[in-house]
Design an enzyme around this catalytic site. Structure first.
Site, PDB file in Angstrom:
ATOM      1  N   SER A 177       0.843  -1.183   0.000  1.00 18.19           N
ATOM      2  CA  SER A 177       0.000   0.000   0.000  1.00 18.19           C
ATOM      3  C   SER A 177       0.892   1.251   0.000  1.00 18.19           C
ATOM      4  O   SER A 177       1.779   1.366  -0.831  1.00 18.19           O
ATOM      5  CB  SER A 177      -0.941  -0.041   1.207  1.00 18.19           C
ATOM      6  OG  SER A 177      -1.986   0.860   1.054  1.00 18.19           O
ATOM      7  N   HIS A 198      -5.913  -6.562  -1.341  1.00 19.01           N
ATOM      8  CA  HIS A 198      -4.884  -5.599  -0.942  1.00 19.01           C
ATOM      9  C   HIS A 198      -3.671  -6.292  -0.325  1.00 19.01           C
ATOM     10  O   HIS A 198      -3.757  -6.926   0.709  1.00 19.01           O
ATOM     11  CB  HIS A 198      -5.496  -4.616   0.053  1.00 19.01           C
ATOM     12  CG  HIS A 198      -4.768  -3.322   0.165  1.00 19.01           C
ATOM     13  ND1 HIS A 198      -4.433  -2.546  -0.921  1.00 19.01           N
ATOM     14  CD2 HIS A 198      -4.304  -2.639   1.247  1.00 19.01           C
ATOM     15  CE1 HIS A 198      -3.812  -1.451  -0.518  1.00 19.01           C
ATOM     16  NE2 HIS A 198      -3.713  -1.481   0.795  1.00 19.01           N
ATOM     17  N   ASP A 254      -8.579  -5.492  -5.513  1.00 19.70           N
ATOM     18  CA  ASP A 254      -8.188  -4.364  -4.680  1.00 19.70           C
ATOM     19  C   ASP A 254      -8.459  -3.053  -5.419  1.00 19.70           C
ATOM     20  O   ASP A 254      -7.944  -2.841  -6.520  1.00 19.70           O
ATOM     21  CB  ASP A 254      -6.692  -4.477  -4.357  1.00 19.70           C
ATOM     22  CG  ASP A 254      -6.168  -3.304  -3.543  1.00 19.70           C
ATOM     23  OD1 ASP A 254      -6.985  -2.578  -2.950  1.00 19.70           O
ATOM     24  OD2 ASP A 254      -4.935  -3.124  -3.503  1.00 19.70           O
TER      25      ASP A 254
END
Length: 521
Positions: free
Chosen positions: A202, A477, A452
């Protein structure tokens, strides 16, 4: 990174990388964090080593147990000036149990800390811990400045006091922290010849990719998982994030999708009547009476976005305790209510899968921030400007458009600071990304699961032979960075095998070059 949601990414609706943190930027995670409820910690005293403070610590989780020492390093507050500013103590986690040492030039695996407590990320990045022994690698998890225990000015209250004290909370300063830390640590251990491999998920994945590009002499490669490095300016359509979230619910059930889509108008209508906010407060079991419909809408939007992010094939405790394929479970709950159930009751029952799957929560506090990610609101108002929008025709969310002027006004109100929407692409690139990386970059893996919503802002095609994209249709994710389980599907095993093979290739190439140079001399 969990990226958050914020008014511009984290952006107008969700709440935390969201910037839904990327990003609505008000974090609405409402249950006690995984670490608070699942970890047992032992502390053994502290010792001082030059710039390094350390305390031995063992983290015990319901999932795999990872052992590390907790240490502290004195960092400059501003790496890019010579002003006489106070230093601060940066926390980092280190494990040398399997490291084969400087005599063998054994590798160092460094995870670029995200916007939250570093122990939370360490506990949820099993892939790094699990592959370290086979590479004989040291593992380091440095904490991002202004998060967790790594607070300038001695406390969060002082660090977050105003725009002046927060001005050193930037991606550039964080990368410089990591570069200085690993350089000093290698010198302290006589490990200057040991190659460094970067990891991140991320926002941490963005940092890993950017660090590889900005400090190519520091590392030999980077695995950037679910890293939306293109979620800036007009590099991707602003509707991308919410379209992917919506597609996840549409795939599971058209009736579920339509119920959620219809609910926004119902909530607005109820909120406008006399006693409507009190009624919504009661229906959704909110701890304190709602002051506006927006806070409830943002809370719901955050949950849907996070559900898409963590739509893993098995149960997890990453953001919340959740079942496997949680979107399927949410839609099953919404669709299973008897005829005559109100839209609001359907939504409450469905959203409780996210916010109260354990059934232990009596009421919901919309201002809870269990993972300590509130600093993302500042980042989303300064340089992490990720435009987001929602198209009423294709999205299940209310229609809204990215409004830079409105975003600027909100940031001036909240922090007395004007956003710099083009700074990230100026500092790290973005426009003509492929040609720039092909010419100047190497050894980066961009891994993404297409479920995601952040995948839409990442790199989904190979840039060159050494900058590669690994995508999985059913991945969510940074699923590849999570610990291996008996439930891992074959496609996930294949993705991780590809990553390991590429990392092994980087290391082999590095050692071969060193041997060639040594032989030449």
């Amino acid at each position: 990174m969990v990226l958050e949601f914020a008014a511009s990414p984290k952006t107008k609706p969700p709440a935390k990388m969201s910037t839904p943190s990327p990003f609505l930027y008000s974090i609405l995670i409402l249950i006690v964090s995984f670490l608070c409820q699942a970890s047992a910690i032992q502390l053994n005293g502290a010792r001082y080593l030059g710039n390094f403070w350390s305390s031995s610590r063992t983290l015990s989780l319901r999932a795999p147990k990872y052992q590390y020492e907790t240490k502290y390093f004195q960092q400059k507050l501003d790496h890019f000036s010579f002003a006489d500013l106070p230093s601060f103590s940066q926390r980092y986690l280190i494990n040398t149990q399997h490291w084969e040492g400087p005599s063998r030039s054994a590798p160092i695996f460094l995870y670029c800390g995200n916007e939250g407590d570093i122990e939370w990320f360490a506990a949820n990045t099993g892939f790094v811990w699990e592959i370290a022994p086979r590479f004989g690698a040291m593992v380091i998890f440095p904490e991002h400045r202004y998060y967790g225990e790594s607070m300038p000015y001695g406390s969060k209250e002082e660090a977050y006091k105003n725009a002046t004290s927060l001005s050193y909370l930037t991606a550039e300063q964080a990368l410089a922290d990591y570069a200085v830390l690993i350089t000093e640590l290698k010198r302290n251990l006589s490990a200057q010849a040991c190659p460094v491999v970067l990891f991140g998920g991320s926002y941490g994945g963005m940092l890993a990719a950017w660090m590889r590009l900005k400090y190519p002499h520091i590392s030999i490669g980077a695995l950037a998982s679910s890293a939306p490095v293109l979620q800036f300016e007009d590099l991707v359509p602003p509707e991308t994030f919410y379209s992917i979230v919506s597609d996840g619910f549409r795939r599971e059930s058209m009736s579920c999708f339509n119920t959620i889509k219809e609910s926004w108008d119902v909530i607005n209508k109820v909120g406008q009547i006399n006693g409507g906010l009190a009624q919504l407060t009661k229906t959704f079991h909110i701890c304190r009476e709602l002051e506006s419909v927006d806070s409830l809408s943002n809370w719901l939007e955050s949950a849907y976005s996070y559900l898409a992010m963590v739509n893993y094939p098995y149960s997890t405790d990453f953001l919340m305790p959740l079942p496997g394929s949680p979107i399927k479970e949410v839609c099953r709950k919404i669709d299973s209510l008897p005829d005559g159930a109100s839209v609001l009751q359907c939504i409450f029952e469905g959203i409780s899968i996210y916010y109260n799957y354990t059934g232990k929560v009596d009421c919901f506090d919309l201002n809870d921030d269990p993972h300590g990610m509130s600093g993302w609101d500042w980042q989303a108002c300064t340089e992490m400007i990720m435009p987001m929008a929602s198209n009423r025709t294709t999205s299940m969310f209310p229609e809204f458009y990215y409004d830079p002027k409105s975003n600027e006004e909100q940031c001036l109100k909240d922090f007395h600071v004007k956003p710099r929407p083009t700074w990230i692409t100026t500092e790290f690139g973005g426009h003509a990304f492929k040609s720039a990386l092909k010419a100047f970059g190497s050894n980066i893996i961009f891994s993404n699961g297409l479920l995601d919503p952040w995948s839409g802002g990442s790199v989904l095609e190979d840039v060159s032979e050494t900058i590669v994209a690994l995508t999985t249709k059913k991945g969510a994710h940074h699923l590849d960075l999570r610990a291996a389980t008996a439930e891992d599907p074959d496609w996930l095993l294949d993705q991780r095998s590809s990553e390991i093979k590429l990392i092994r290739g980087w290391l082999d190439e590095h050692y071969d070059k060193k041997k060639a140079i040594s032989a030449y001399r």
